[in-house]
Scaffold this active site. Structure first.
Site, PDB file in Angstrom:
ATOM      1  N   LYS A 104      55.317  -2.808  -8.458  1.00 38.33           N
ATOM      2  CA  LYS A 104      56.576  -3.287  -7.894  1.00 38.33           C
ATOM      3  C   LYS A 104      56.760  -2.858  -6.448  1.00 38.33           C
ATOM      4  CE  LYS A 104      60.568  -1.312  -8.888  1.00 38.33           C
ATOM      5  NZ  LYS A 104      61.826  -0.939  -9.560  1.00 38.33           N
ATOM      6  N   ASN A 120      39.280 -31.981  31.094  1.00 34.68           N
ATOM      7  CA  ASN A 120      40.013 -32.862  30.189  1.00 34.68           C
ATOM      8  C   ASN A 120      39.151 -33.185  28.971  1.00 34.68           C
ATOM      9  OD1 ASN A 120      42.471 -34.888  29.974  1.00 34.68           O
ATOM     10  ND2 ASN A 120      40.647 -35.971  29.306  1.00 34.68           N
ATOM     11  N   ARG A 157      60.037  -6.226 -14.993  1.00 33.20           N
ATOM     12  CA  ARG A 157      60.790  -7.466 -14.791  1.00 33.20           C
ATOM     13  C   ARG A 157      60.255  -8.298 -13.629  1.00 33.20           C
ATOM     14  NH1 ARG A 157      66.933  -6.089 -14.376  1.00 33.20           N
ATOM     15  NH2 ARG A 157      66.278  -3.935 -14.064  1.00 33.20           N
ATOM     16  N   ARG A 208      24.296 -42.688  23.667  1.00 36.01           N
ATOM     17  CA  ARG A 208      24.725 -43.601  22.612  1.00 36.01           C
ATOM     18  C   ARG A 208      23.803 -44.811  22.623  1.00 36.01           C
ATOM     19  NH1 ARG A 208      30.181 -44.662  26.049  1.00 36.01           N
ATOM     20  NH2 ARG A 208      29.411 -46.267  27.468  1.00 36.01           N
ATOM     21  N   SER A 242      36.440 -39.822  25.079  1.00 34.74           N
ATOM     22  CA  SER A 242      36.886 -39.873  23.691  1.00 34.74           C
ATOM     23  C   SER A 242      35.735 -40.076  22.712  1.00 34.74           C
ATOM     24  CB  SER A 242      37.903 -40.998  23.511  1.00 34.74           C
ATOM     25  OG  SER A 242      39.053 -40.755  24.275  1.00 34.74           O
ATOM     26  N   GLY A 302      32.458 -41.728  26.894  1.00 32.49           N
ATOM     27  CA  GLY A 302      33.029 -41.795  25.555  1.00 32.49           C
ATOM     28  C   GLY A 302      32.012 -42.216  24.519  1.00 32.49           C
ATOM     29  N   ALA A 342      59.043   6.328  -6.704  1.00 32.49           N
ATOM     30  CA  ALA A 342      58.477   4.975  -6.717  1.00 32.49           C
ATOM     31  C   ALA A 342      57.477   4.797  -7.850  1.00 32.49           C
ATOM     32  CB  ALA A 342      57.800   4.692  -5.376  1.00 32.49           C
ATOM     33  N   ALA A 343      57.768   5.417  -9.010  1.00 28.95           N
ATOM     34  CA  ALA A 343      56.808   5.380 -10.115  1.00 28.95           C
ATOM     35  C   ALA A 343      57.151   4.346 -11.182  1.00 28.95           C
ATOM     36  CB  ALA A 343      56.715   6.761 -10.770  1.00 28.95           C
ATOM     37  N   GLY A 344      58.231   3.579 -10.984  1.00 28.53           N
ATOM     38  CA  GLY A 344      58.657   2.626 -12.008  1.00 28.53           C
ATOM     39  C   GLY A 344      57.630   1.540 -12.283  1.00 28.53           C
TER      40      GLY A 344
END
Length: 459
Positions: A22, A378, A15, A441, A406, A424, A9-11
């Site tokens: 690689k 919920n 390319r 709020r 919500s 909400g 596996a030394a290549g």
């Protein structure tokens, strides 16, 4: 007799047009040479040696911790025989057969390696090699045989005559040698068109020593596909994907348009799993019996228990979905998201390090980060847990049967006790007692005649 395996596996892999070595290019989630290493150990190898070159240290680090795995470096690229010679210091005292494979042929089967060892020993040969027949043998060394079919040698593409180039039986570079290998390697020379030390020259050297050359022929032309370019990597990937799909379908998995499904070898599937088109399954993903995964969903390192359901276009990473729970469509479960049985996460809901209890629901358009949500609670549309203060993460704890209206913001750290109700549009930054209603709020004011006056000013 136990055998050893040497993986060449030394290549350089020029390319591939990449800085990454690689042999480390990913193939279905695993480095290319990783398949060769796993196959070597699966064949029963006592020792495995990988000959590396370009990016040697990076390769070592990638596979650190493998037992009985050694690395040797080929400093100069002088050919395959020279590469194999680098393994001698590690295997000099090894008495068994030595199998040689290529680090860029990830589809080589375990049965091929064991078959070479068995054939060499049964035929009392000095070496055995794998051959195969290709319609287009361009680029490979050709096998030369006599009239009795005995192997005479191997001729490389660069050195072959027109008659030899017409031979379709090729040498893909997988061998098994006896203990005399190291002495015979010294007899290999580089008198050829490329000026390299060729491993196939050992065929001639073993014959001259009076030893038999055995061979087995592979009928699987895809088995020894090499990877020297991005296009070849894609070709090997197609073959491996087809193998994986076929395997799982024989195990009872239903794939709708299987050619569109991406699956990695590390994935585990139970019978009656259904995969719709475009599904991507990666890493240590595990799907239980009867799980259904909708179109174009992506699951990475995710567990879905039997009967769980992932709807289309949902992305899950390091998540856990219990039996009867479902997520999506268009949901995102980030690491440590956990859905208990019957929990539901709907469209455009994101979870991160969050647990939804049994029967809990977050139907749509919510963010739950660093949160615990109790059973039957919920979470309304537009709800977010504000878990990050710019420096640290904080936790939100939501009890059982809690209702969060919500468009509310839960500013962590915060606890909503059992049966709490958040109106909400609230911005909640204090704990809410059990059974209490929390409203945070501004009181609504209606200013009569405002629009008419405003329009008059504009005109």
């Amino acid at each position: 007799m136990a055998h050893a395996v040497v993986i060449l596996a030394a290549g350089l892999g020029t390319r591939m047009k990449s800085r990454l070595p690689k042999v480390l290019h990913p193939l279905l989630g695993k480095p290319l040479v990783g398949y060769c290493i796993d196959t070597a150990f699966a064949s029963g190898a006592e020792k495995v040696v990988v000959v590396i070159g370009h990016g040697a240290e990076q390769v070592r680090q990638t596979f650190a911790g493998y037992p009985n795995l050694s690395f040797v470096v080929q400093e100069q690229q002088l050919g395959t025989a020279h590469a194999l010679a680098q393994a001698q210091p590690v295997l000099a005292d090894f008495q068994g057969p030595i199998v040689v494979t290529q680090g860029d042929t990830p589809l080589t089967r375990v049965e091929t390696l064991t078959g070479l060892v068995d054939t060499m020993q049964k035929e009392r040969a000095g070496m055995a090699l794998l051959t195969m027949r290709l319609e287009d043998p361009t680029g490979y060394g050709r096998i030369l045989r006599d009239e009795q079919g005995q192997i005479l040698g191997n001729v490389e593409q660069k050195d072959a005559t027109p008659a030899e180039l017409a031979i379709r039986e090729i040498n893909p570079g997988v061998y098994c040698f006896d203990g005399s290998l190291w002495e015979k390697l010294k007899l290999v020379d580089n008198r050829n068109a490329a000026g390299e030390y060729y491993l196939p020259d050992l065929i001639r050297i073993y014959r001259e020593a009076g030893q038999k050359i055995a061979s087995i022929e592979s009928k699987d032309t895809g088995e020894l596909l090499g990877v020297n370019s991005r296009a070849q990597l894609a070709q090997v990937e197609r073959v491996l994907l087809e193998r994986l799909r076929s395997h799982w379908m024989t195990q009872g998995v239903r794939m709708i348009q299987p050619e569109t499904i991406y699956i990695e070898p590390s994935v585990e599937l139970a019978p009656d799993v259904t995969l719709w088109p475009g599904v991507i399954l990666r890493g240590s993903t595990r799907l239980g019996e009867g799980v259904e995964v909708g179109a174009y969903a992506v699951l990475i390192d995710t567990v879905v228990e039997a009967g769980g359901k992932i709807k289309s276009h949902t992305v899950c990473e390091e998540a856990y979905v219990s039996s009867g729970a479902d997520a999506g469509p268009f949901a995102r479960l980030r690491p440590k998201a956990h859905l208990e049985p019957g929990a539901h996460v709907g469209n455009f809901v994101e979870l991160k390090n969050a647990r939804l209890g049994r029967g809990a629901k977050a139907g749509h358009l919510a963010y739950l980060g660093d949160a615990e949500v109790g059973e039957e609670s919920n979470i309304g549309a537009g709800v977010i847990t504000a878990n990050y203060d710019g420096q640290r993460k904080h936790k939100t704890i939501i009890g059982k049967r809690v209702f969060v209206g919500s468009n509310s913001v839960l500013i962590a750290p915060i606890t909503l006790e059992d049966d709490a109700f958040v109106a909400g549009g609230s911005g909640i930054n204090q704990d809410v007692p059990a059974g209490a209603l929390a409203i945070a709020r501004e009181r609504q004011r209606n200013i009569e005649g405002y629009v008419k006056r405003k329009r008059g000013e504009t005109q």
